[in-house]
Design a protein around this motif. Sequence first.
Motif, short mmCIF file in Angstrom:
data_model
loop_
_atom_site.label_atom_id
_atom_site.label_comp_id
_atom_site.label_asym_id
_atom_site.label_seq_id
_atom_site.Cartn_x
_atom_site.Cartn_y
_atom_site.Cartn_z
N LEU A 119 -4.55 -12.91 3.41
CA LEU A 119 -3.92 -11.88 2.61
C LEU A 119 -2.43 -12.15 2.50
O LEU A 119 -1.77 -12.47 3.50
CB LEU A 119 -4.12 -10.50 3.24
N ALA A 120 -1.86 -12.01 1.30
CA ALA A 120 -0.42 -12.22 1.15
C ALA A 120 0.07 -11.53 -0.12
O ALA A 120 -0.66 -11.40 -1.11
CB ALA A 120 -0.09 -13.71 1.09
N VAL A 121 1.31 -11.10 -0.08
CA VAL A 121 2.02 -10.59 -1.25
C VAL A 121 3.23 -11.49 -1.45
O VAL A 121 4.00 -11.72 -0.51
CB VAL A 121 2.46 -9.13 -1.09
N THR A 122 3.40 -12.00 -2.67
CA THR A 122 4.50 -12.92 -2.92
C THR A 122 5.05 -12.69 -4.33
O THR A 122 4.34 -12.16 -5.20
CB THR A 122 4.04 -14.39 -2.77
N ARG A 123 6.28 -13.07 -4.55
CA ARG A 123 6.86 -13.02 -5.90
C ARG A 123 6.38 -14.26 -6.66
O ARG A 123 6.55 -15.38 -6.19
CB ARG A 123 8.38 -12.95 -5.84
N VAL B 288 0.65 -6.42 -8.59
CA VAL B 288 0.91 -5.14 -7.92
C VAL B 288 2.26 -4.56 -8.36
O VAL B 288 2.78 -3.64 -7.73
CB VAL B 288 0.85 -5.28 -6.38
N GLY B 289 2.82 -5.09 -9.44
CA GLY B 289 4.04 -4.53 -10.00
C GLY B 289 5.31 -5.13 -9.42
O GLY B 289 5.30 -5.78 -8.37
N ASP B 290 6.40 -4.93 -10.14
CA ASP B 290 7.73 -5.35 -9.70
C ASP B 290 7.80 -6.85 -9.44
O ASP B 290 8.51 -7.30 -8.54
CB ASP B 290 8.14 -4.57 -8.44
N GLY B 291 7.05 -7.64 -10.22
CA GLY B 291 7.10 -9.08 -10.08
C GLY B 291 6.35 -9.64 -8.90
O GLY B 291 6.45 -10.84 -8.61
N GLU B 292 5.59 -8.81 -8.20
CA GLU B 292 4.85 -9.27 -7.03
C GLU B 292 3.37 -9.43 -7.35
O GLU B 292 2.80 -8.70 -8.16
CB GLU B 292 5.01 -8.29 -5.87
N ASN C 265 -12.08 8.60 -17.03
CA ASN C 265 -11.94 9.58 -15.95
C ASN C 265 -10.63 10.35 -16.06
O ASN C 265 -10.45 11.37 -15.39
CB ASN C 265 -11.97 8.88 -14.60
N GLY C 266 -9.71 9.84 -16.86
CA GLY C 266 -8.43 10.51 -17.02
C GLY C 266 -7.36 10.07 -16.03
O GLY C 266 -6.27 10.65 -15.99
N PHE C 267 -7.67 9.05 -15.22
CA PHE C 267 -6.72 8.57 -14.21
C PHE C 267 -6.76 7.06 -14.13
O PHE C 267 -7.83 6.46 -14.19
CB PHE C 267 -7.06 9.16 -12.84
N ASP C 268 -5.60 6.44 -13.99
CA ASP C 268 -5.55 4.99 -13.82
C ASP C 268 -6.06 4.57 -12.45
O ASP C 268 -5.91 5.30 -11.47
CB ASP C 268 -4.10 4.49 -13.95
N SER C 269 -6.65 3.38 -12.39
CA SER C 269 -6.86 2.67 -11.12
C SER C 269 -5.64 1.78 -10.93
O SER C 269 -5.26 1.04 -11.84
CB SER C 269 -8.14 1.84 -11.17
N VAL C 270 -5.03 1.85 -9.76
CA VAL C 270 -3.73 1.20 -9.54
C VAL C 270 -3.84 0.18 -8.41
O VAL C 270 -4.38 0.49 -7.33
CB VAL C 270 -2.66 2.25 -9.19
N CYS C 271 -3.33 -1.02 -8.66
CA CYS C 271 -3.18 -2.02 -7.60
C CYS C 271 -1.75 -1.97 -7.10
O CYS C 271 -0.80 -1.89 -7.89
CB CYS C 271 -3.53 -3.42 -8.11
N ILE C 272 -1.59 -2.04 -5.79
CA ILE C 272 -0.30 -1.71 -5.19
C ILE C 272 -0.16 -2.44 -3.86
O ILE C 272 -1.16 -2.70 -3.17
CB ILE C 272 -0.21 -0.17 -5.00
N SER C 273 1.05 -2.81 -3.49
CA SER C 273 1.26 -3.38 -2.17
C SER C 273 1.15 -2.27 -1.13
O SER C 273 1.43 -1.10 -1.42
CB SER C 273 2.62 -4.06 -2.07
N ARG C 274 0.75 -2.64 0.06
CA ARG C 274 0.65 -1.65 1.14
C ARG C 274 2.02 -1.00 1.40
O ARG C 274 2.13 0.20 1.65
CB ARG C 274 0.12 -2.30 2.41
N LEU D 286 5.43 1.76 11.63
CA LEU D 286 4.36 1.84 10.64
C LEU D 286 4.12 0.47 10.04
O LEU D 286 5.05 -0.22 9.65
CB LEU D 286 4.73 2.84 9.54
N ARG D 287 2.85 0.05 9.99
CA ARG D 287 2.50 -1.26 9.45
C ARG D 287 2.41 -1.16 7.93
O ARG D 287 1.53 -0.50 7.40
CB ARG D 287 1.16 -1.73 10.02
N THR D 288 3.33 -1.82 7.24
CA THR D 288 3.38 -1.68 5.79
C THR D 288 3.40 -2.99 5.03
O THR D 288 3.28 -3.00 3.82
CB THR D 288 4.64 -0.89 5.38
N ALA D 289 3.59 -4.11 5.71
CA ALA D 289 3.84 -5.36 4.98
C ALA D 289 2.60 -6.25 4.94
O ALA D 289 1.66 -6.07 5.69
CB ALA D 289 4.99 -6.12 5.65
N GLY D 290 2.65 -7.22 4.00
CA GLY D 290 1.75 -8.35 4.07
C GLY D 290 0.51 -8.32 3.23
O GLY D 290 -0.15 -9.35 3.09
N SER D 291 0.13 -7.19 2.66
CA SER D 291 -1.10 -7.18 1.88
C SER D 291 -1.00 -6.16 0.76
O SER D 291 -0.05 -5.38 0.67
CB SER D 291 -2.32 -6.88 2.77
N GLY D 292 -2.02 -6.17 -0.09
CA GLY D 292 -2.10 -5.21 -1.17
C GLY D 292 -3.46 -4.53 -1.14
O GLY D 292 -4.32 -4.86 -0.31
#
Length: 395
Positions: free
Chosen positions: A182-186, A212-216, A97-106, A39-45
């Motif tokens: 595209l990149a995700v980094t601390r 995207v949370g957790d220091g990233e 709307n009652g719901f957050d919009s969330v930014c997240i890593s893939r 499963l491709r999960t890394a590298g972007s948000g």
Amino acid sequence: MNRPLKVIIVGAGIGGLTAAIVLRQIGHCVEVYEQAPTLRTAGSGLSVMSNAVAALSSIGVNLKLEHFGAPIKRFEIRNVKGRLIRSLPIPEISSSNGFDSVCISRKALHEALLQQLDKNIIHVGAKVTTITERDDGISVRFADGRETDGDLLIGADGIYSFVRDYIQGNKPVRPADYICWLAVTRYQHPQITPGYVGHYWGAGKRIGLVDVGDGEVYWWGTANMCTEQARNWQGNNKDILAYYQGWPAIISDIILQTPSEDIIAVPAQDRPFSPLWGKGRITLLGDAAHPMLTSLGQGAGMAIEDAAVLGHALKQQSDPISALRQYEKIRLPRAEMLVNASKMLSDSEQDDRFFHCLKRDLSLRFVPTAKLMENFEKSLRFSTGDFDFDAVAAG
């Protein structure tokens, strides 16, 4: 629904996994097949906007994404000098709307999805070679000789979908003539507070910095470039930085702090919208049905909405084939609107002509707040009250 169905899902991306969660939620059996070896999960948000979270809630699914990513608290557009053009009302609309919009890593989003599933239903290294339709079901054969039978087939296999080609014929993608890095980094910086999203607009290029949370931090950049050059990009982080000389220091800082091997480069592309999503026991979902450019941040959200509406249709209809056609009729107008709106916004954002860029920036700065809210609400709002399942089924 008279009996549990066996549904074959081709593609284990965001749309395919969400569809699997929804269909199991309403009592069906699901098998998911992914052609990649893992499963491709890394590298972007990405962003999962409030409309998508509302769609899942409407079918009884809660991914608790606030624990995996960062709810948007501040969203701003700046120019190449770092001056604020406009803060966007994304947090306010999401809250209403009652719901957050969330930014997240893939990677984190995949983790949230997989926590809702039995991983034994996911099969990797499964490249589809043959689809066989029958009156009482459908069969799929894979390159390694595996074969499976089911009641329905959902094509969630992305922009280069085999299932889409089976339905529509093989048609070329539509290049946008720019590259996306595209990149995700601390990364830590006082500007990037919890829930921060900042976009910088220039002439023919942009860059975004997203908590995207957790220091990233997820960062992305674009630059006008012919598709062939973008497809064959082999540059490093210093080559990318050359496109942003004179931009704010935070831009050069995060690019240089990101190892070159952690940066993904892809050509921007979509497809002209097609209303032909399915036939018989087959339908499409997500990028297989309506790939769009990223300017509205709704690619993942639309796939999630698709899955939720598909679930509603299968709950409402006793005949599964009718349910697929019902799902398509409901989704087509909204999907077409957002594909076209993403293309129009992308064209404006990537414009490299001085006066066009000036007009773009001034238009955003001075557009009345009520009009700005109205424009964003079109994409950020989801409600099952917006469509009548019974009327669609009858029509």
